[in-house]
Design a protein around this motif. Structure first.
Motif, PDB file in Angstrom:
ATOM      1  N   TYR A 185       0.739  -1.302  -0.176  1.00  0.00           N
ATOM      2  CA  TYR A 185       0.049  -0.607   0.287  1.00  0.00           C
ATOM      3  C   TYR A 185       1.277   1.089   0.043  1.00  0.00           C
ATOM      4  O   TYR A 185       0.882   1.881   1.218  1.00  0.00           O
ATOM      5  CB  TYR A 185      -1.027   0.347   1.317  1.00  0.00           C
ATOM      6  N   PRO A 186       1.838   1.569  -1.350  1.00  0.00           N
ATOM      7  CA  PRO A 186       2.805   2.422  -1.525  1.00  0.00           C
ATOM      8  C   PRO A 186       1.656   3.958  -1.207  1.00  0.00           C
ATOM      9  O   PRO A 186       2.553   5.542  -0.110  1.00  0.00           O
ATOM     10  CB  PRO A 186       3.863   2.813  -2.195  1.00  0.00           C
ATOM     11  N   GLY A 187       1.088   3.936  -1.723  1.00  0.00           N
ATOM     12  CA  GLY A 187       0.303   5.688  -1.286  1.00  0.00           C
ATOM     13  C   GLY A 187      -0.261   5.845  -0.531  1.00  0.00           C
ATOM     14  O   GLY A 187      -0.509   6.949   0.396  1.00  0.00           O
ATOM     15  N   HIS A 188      -0.907   4.684  -0.114  1.00  0.00           N
ATOM     16  CA  HIS A 188      -1.407   4.508   2.102  1.00  0.00           C
ATOM     17  C   HIS A 188      -0.076   5.381   2.623  1.00  0.00           C
ATOM     18  O   HIS A 188      -0.195   6.190   4.215  1.00  0.00           O
ATOM     19  CB  HIS A 188      -2.281   3.722   2.709  1.00  0.00           C
ATOM     20  N   TYR A 189       0.541   4.444   2.216  1.00  0.00           N
ATOM     21  CA  TYR A 189       2.363   4.676   3.280  1.00  0.00           C
ATOM     22  C   TYR A 189       2.710   5.998   3.428  1.00  0.00           C
ATOM     23  O   TYR A 189       2.948   6.652   4.290  1.00  0.00           O
ATOM     24  CB  TYR A 189       2.868   3.686   2.732  1.00  0.00           C
ATOM     25  N   VAL A 190       2.935   6.469   2.358  1.00  0.00           N
ATOM     26  CA  VAL A 190       2.851   7.945   2.055  1.00  0.00           C
ATOM     27  C   VAL A 190       1.942   8.862   2.754  1.00  0.00           C
ATOM     28  O   VAL A 190       2.914   9.566   3.327  1.00  0.00           O
ATOM     29  CB  VAL A 190       3.399   9.075   0.408  1.00  0.00           C
ATOM     30  N   ALA A 191       0.644   8.578   2.983  1.00  0.00           N
ATOM     31  CA  ALA A 191       0.206   9.656   3.104  1.00  0.00           C
ATOM     32  C   ALA A 191       0.049   9.866   4.310  1.00  0.00           C
ATOM     33  O   ALA A 191       0.040  10.145   4.854  1.00  0.00           O
ATOM     34  CB  ALA A 191      -1.622   9.502   2.397  1.00  0.00           C
ATOM     35  N   MET A 192       0.288   8.418   4.768  1.00  0.00           N
ATOM     36  CA  MET A 192       0.422   8.230   6.583  1.00  0.00           C
ATOM     37  C   MET A 192       2.140   9.300   7.052  1.00  0.00           C
ATOM     38  O   MET A 192       1.694   9.823   8.028  1.00  0.00           O
ATOM     39  CB  MET A 192       0.596   6.812   7.291  1.00  0.00           C
ATOM     40  N   PHE A 193       2.292   8.369   6.243  1.00  0.00           N
ATOM     41  CA  PHE A 193       4.618   8.651   6.949  1.00  0.00           C
ATOM     42  C   PHE A 193       4.989   9.890   5.906  1.00  0.00           C
ATOM     43  O   PHE A 193       6.207  10.982   7.138  1.00  0.00           O
ATOM     44  CB  PHE A 193       4.990   8.052   7.610  1.00  0.00           C
ATOM     45  N   GLU A 194       4.906   9.915   5.605  1.00  0.00           N
ATOM     46  CA  GLU A 194       5.604  11.512   4.210  1.00  0.00           C
ATOM     47  C   GLU A 194       5.045  12.455   3.514  1.00  0.00           C
ATOM     48  O   GLU A 194       5.215  13.638   2.582  1.00  0.00           O
ATOM     49  CB  GLU A 194       6.257  10.863   3.126  1.00  0.00           C
ATOM     50  N   SER A 195       3.560  12.646   4.062  1.00  0.00           N
ATOM     51  CA  SER A 195       3.207  13.249   3.331  1.00  0.00           C
ATOM     52  C   SER A 195       2.704  15.030   4.316  1.00  0.00           C
ATOM     53  O   SER A 195       2.415  15.740   3.686  1.00  0.00           O
ATOM     54  CB  SER A 195       1.676  13.289   3.183  1.00  0.00           C
ATOM     55  N   GLY A 196       3.588  14.804   5.104  1.00  0.00           N
ATOM     56  CA  GLY A 196       3.550  15.881   6.397  1.00  0.00           C
ATOM     57  C   GLY A 196       2.556  16.277   6.817  1.00  0.00           C
ATOM     58  O   GLY A 196       2.644  17.854   7.030  1.00  0.00           O
ATOM     59  N   VAL A 197       1.194  15.888   5.972  1.00  0.00           N
ATOM     60  CA  VAL A 197      -0.205  15.677   6.381  1.00  0.00           C
ATOM     61  C   VAL A 197      -0.054  15.437   8.778  1.00  0.00           C
ATOM     62  O   VAL A 197      -0.367  14.489   8.719  1.00  0.00           O
ATOM     63  CB  VAL A 197      -1.560  14.948   6.191  1.00  0.00           C
ATOM     64  N   SER A 198      -1.082  16.617   9.421  1.00  0.00           N
ATOM     65  CA  SER A 198      -1.040  16.047  11.050  1.00  0.00           C
ATOM     66  C   SER A 198      -1.612  15.064  10.918  1.00  0.00           C
ATOM     67  O   SER A 198      -2.586  14.641  10.444  1.00  0.00           O
ATOM     68  CB  SER A 198      -0.965  16.919  11.182  1.00  0.00           C
ATOM     69  N   VAL A 199      -1.471  14.108  12.087  1.00  0.00           N
ATOM     70  CA  VAL A 199      -2.054  13.109  12.610  1.00  0.00           C
ATOM     71  C   VAL A 199      -3.550  13.692  12.947  1.00  0.00           C
ATOM     72  O   VAL A 199      -4.612  13.251  13.291  1.00  0.00           O
ATOM     73  CB  VAL A 199      -1.077  11.933  13.475  1.00  0.00           C
ATOM     74  N   ASN A 200      -3.735  15.227  13.417  1.00  0.00           N
ATOM     75  CA  ASN A 200      -4.734  15.642  13.747  1.00  0.00           C
ATOM     76  C   ASN A 200      -5.510  16.443  12.717  1.00  0.00           C
ATOM     77  O   ASN A 200      -5.964  16.892  13.760  1.00  0.00           O
ATOM     78  CB  ASN A 200      -4.212  16.175  15.116  1.00  0.00           C
ATOM     79  N   ARG A 201      -5.084  16.198  11.838  1.00  0.00           N
ATOM     80  CA  ARG A 201      -5.705  16.898  10.960  1.00  0.00           C
ATOM     81  C   ARG A 201      -7.238  16.850  11.129  1.00  0.00           C
ATOM     82  O   ARG A 201      -8.268  17.971  11.655  1.00  0.00           O
ATOM     83  CB  ARG A 201      -5.367  16.904   9.764  1.00  0.00           C
ATOM     84  N   THR A 202      -7.826  15.949  10.981  1.00  0.00           N
ATOM     85  CA  THR A 202      -9.159  15.650  11.324  1.00  0.00           C
ATOM     86  C   THR A 202      -9.459  14.471  12.509  1.00  0.00           C
ATOM     87  O   THR A 202      -8.504  13.684  12.966  1.00  0.00           O
ATOM     88  CB  THR A 202     -10.289  14.850  10.147  1.00  0.00           C
ATOM     89  N   PRO A 203     -10.065  14.658  12.981  1.00  0.00           N
ATOM     90  CA  PRO A 203     -10.920  13.919  13.879  1.00  0.00           C
ATOM     91  C   PRO A 203     -10.952  12.055  14.108  1.00  0.00           C
ATOM     92  O   PRO A 203     -10.111  11.348  14.152  1.00  0.00           O
ATOM     93  CB  PRO A 203     -12.293  14.050  15.435  1.00  0.00           C
TER      94      PRO A 203
END
Lengths: 205, 205
Positions: free
Chosen positions: A102-120
DNA sequence: TGTACATCAGTGAACGCGCGTTCACTGATGTAC
DNA sequence: TGTACATCAGTGAACGCGCGTTCACTGATGTAC
């Protein structure tokens, strides 16, 4: 399932899927709202009926990623069977497998810079994933001699860090950064040595 | 050192420094050629007198990063003094310290997507850094009971992976991804447990 | 010491591009009666 | 079963923006004689 026509039917998920392909194909930054919309057969403006914007789409991808990830980890650990050590090594392997599959998911989770708190919703999913790993660590904890037993949250963090490091340095793209060892072996031996350091006895030796 | 005037004097390094600030301030992607030029007090076109383009500038930053990194690692390991174990733990701490102190270099090296083979100079610098770590591993190797002695390149990769994982997951930005443990402690205990698994005896117990 | 000239490091204007986002709109769908 | 109407999910055109890069140029520097 009527795909044709003015109304798409399930555009939200179609956009997620298109974005996943793009991210997987073109690397972390090779993703644009406009192109995802195009792939889904839709005008860029249509995206705004389903997401607040670019970041919001990435956050949703990350959320779905954490859900899959948590399920995989849970399944791999399998309540500590057949042995605590084997179960934990299997968890490490599952981490690598997730990054590959799941490379796309992986990137979104760990390399995209989007905070884990972006949405509840994203925060919830990420917390669940962490919970799975910590529960596994807690189960393992009982097999460790009490005098060298660190807090479970600590060694779950260790395992996670080693897995993440192997993936980042040796499994993902990073052309030219090879070792003579396949990432799978690297991770398995690494976790094995670590667990031995914790006082766990390897079943075969 | 005449800074004024039509000719800059040392624009090449000034551009590197400006880019470093930008990367450190604004994250991995918050860097544009144009803005780096502006910060250096120069037109964007001037950049092309010194670099082939955007990627080439990043590659130079990464190269300088690897040089610093290799020096730091070499210094931290200190030929294995005072003890093999302490020296290796010190190396891990140095990794973390590097990521904190040189965030711009760190990003260019590990998160920019620029291949380590982009330029020969970059490849050389990266190879030197790897060499330092592997030499340290080799020195350590002699203290490990032969029957549980993995190839030095393997456990240097393990240590590197664990350090990298701790930095990525727990030390850099990543708001919301905390553990209750400071990254320094996490890394020190992690490496300590790993080394014990290798058969090294901790000097203090 | 002075002059002519080659070399070099900048300028400044312009380019084409694709991006994310907004807006008023319209065609399709679903529901009340 | 048929009609009126509200709701909703799309369109398509437009926006302002800043990017990386190119080009012909010019001002400063260094060197030969």
């Amino acid at each position: 399932m009527p795909k044709r026509g003015y109304h798409h039917g399930n555009l939200r998920q179609a956009l997620v899927d298109a974005a996943l392909e793009l991210i997987a194909d073109k690397g972390p930054q090779g993703f644009t709202l406009s192109e995802a919309a195009k792939r889904a057969g839709v005008t860029p403006a249509a995206v705004y009926r389903h997401f607040e914007g670019r970041e919001d789409l990435i956050a949703e991808i990350a959320r779905q990623g954490y859900e899959i990830f948590a399920d995989l980890m849970d399944y791999a650990f399998d309540d500590g069977k057949p042995s605590a050590m084997a179960a934990f090594e299997s968890t490490g392997r599952a981490y690598l497998a997730f990054a590959r599959k799941y490379p796309g998911h992986y990137v979104a989770m760990f390399e995209s810079g989007v905070s884990v708190n972006r949405t509840p919703e994203l925060a919830t999913a990420a917390a669940r994933a962490r919970g799975v790993l910590e529960a596994a660590a807690e189960a393992l904890s009982e097999h460790i001699p009490p005098e060298k037993r660190p807090p479970p949250a600590m060694f779950s963090a260790h395992i996670w860090a080693m897995s993440h490091g192997v993936v980042e340095l040796y499994a993902r793209g990073a052309p030219g950064r090879q070792t003579p060892f396949p990432p799978e072996d690297l991770l398995e031996t690494g976790i094995g040595i670590y667990l031995r350091g914790l006082g766990l006895i390897a079943p075969d030796g």
